[in-house]
Design a protein around this motif. Structure first.
Motif, short mmCIF file in Angstrom:
data_model
loop_
_atom_site.label_atom_id
_atom_site.label_comp_id
_atom_site.label_asym_id
_atom_site.label_seq_id
_atom_site.Cartn_x
_atom_site.Cartn_y
_atom_site.Cartn_z
N VAL A 1 57.54 20.61 46.52
CA VAL A 1 57.91 21.86 45.35
C VAL A 1 57.34 20.99 43.91
N ASP A 2 57.09 22.46 43.06
CA ASP A 2 56.43 21.73 41.75
C ASP A 2 57.40 21.35 41.00
N ASP A 3 58.18 21.82 41.15
CA ASP A 3 59.50 21.27 40.27
C ASP A 3 60.51 21.08 40.77
N PRO A 4 60.23 19.70 40.94
CA PRO A 4 61.80 18.87 41.83
C PRO A 4 62.79 19.04 40.63
N THR B 1 61.18 16.71 47.57
CA THR B 1 60.39 15.91 46.53
C THR B 1 59.38 16.49 45.32
N GLY B 2 58.46 16.41 44.79
CA GLY B 2 58.11 16.43 43.28
C GLY B 2 57.74 15.48 42.68
N TRP B 3 55.98 16.03 42.52
CA TRP B 3 55.53 15.16 41.30
C TRP B 3 55.45 15.55 39.99
N VAL B 4 55.71 14.67 38.63
CA VAL B 4 55.92 15.41 38.02
C VAL B 4 54.65 13.99 36.83
N GLY B 5 54.72 14.57 35.48
CA GLY B 5 54.21 13.75 34.62
C GLY B 5 54.42 12.45 33.98
N ILE B 6 54.36 11.12 33.83
CA ILE B 6 55.08 10.42 33.35
C ILE B 6 54.43 10.26 32.15
N GLY B 7 55.46 10.29 31.16
CA GLY B 7 56.04 10.28 29.97
C GLY B 7 55.62 11.23 29.31
N ARG C 1 65.82 10.38 42.07
CA ARG C 1 65.42 9.18 41.46
C ARG C 1 64.03 9.47 41.70
N PRO C 2 62.92 8.15 40.77
CA PRO C 2 61.85 8.36 40.88
C PRO C 2 61.49 7.55 42.10
N GLY D 1 49.30 8.29 36.94
CA GLY D 1 49.73 9.33 36.15
C GLY D 1 51.04 10.24 36.05
N ARG D 2 51.54 10.22 37.23
CA ARG D 2 52.07 11.30 38.50
C ARG D 2 53.52 9.60 38.36
N ARG D 3 54.72 11.23 39.17
CA ARG D 3 55.71 10.10 39.01
C ARG D 3 56.14 11.13 40.38
N LEU D 4 56.63 10.13 41.76
CA LEU D 4 57.56 11.26 42.75
C LEU D 4 58.79 11.33 42.50
N LEU D 5 59.11 12.17 42.78
CA LEU D 5 60.90 12.32 42.91
C LEU D 5 60.98 13.13 44.12
#
Length: 91
Positions: free
Chosen positions: A37-40, A85-91, A59-60, A66-70
């Protein structure tokens, strides 16, 4: 990686993973459906409010570029493993 095959089906990606060892008959299922999904974070909250009972909460699972898969997991009514699952930016 070894044991994985990925297919692009025109907007839907199918990933197959070979499962080695263990007794498939002793497991509820050797099938895992992974829904990206776009926003996990938002999806996990919404699905939980809708009644999905997660066996493993969000959880990661890895970092890349530069991304984290949750990911979070639950079982469907037939016992198949489903992963959100989905990717989010780190930081």
């Amino acid at each position: 990686g070894p044991g994985f095959a990925f297919f692009d089906l025109g907007g839907v990606h199918l990933a197959l993973n070979r499962v080695d060892g263990g007794d498939p008959a002793a497991s509820a299922s050797t099938t895992e459906l992974v829904l990206e999904v776009d926003d996990p974070v938002e999806a996990h909250a919404a699905w939980g409010e809708a009644g999905v009972e997660f066996s493993v909460d969000l959880r990661p699972v890895m970092e890349q570029d530069g991304r984290r898969l949750l990911a979070a997991h639950f079982r469907d009514p037939d016992g198949h493993l489903v992963s959100l699952t989905g990717w989010v930016g780190i930081g």
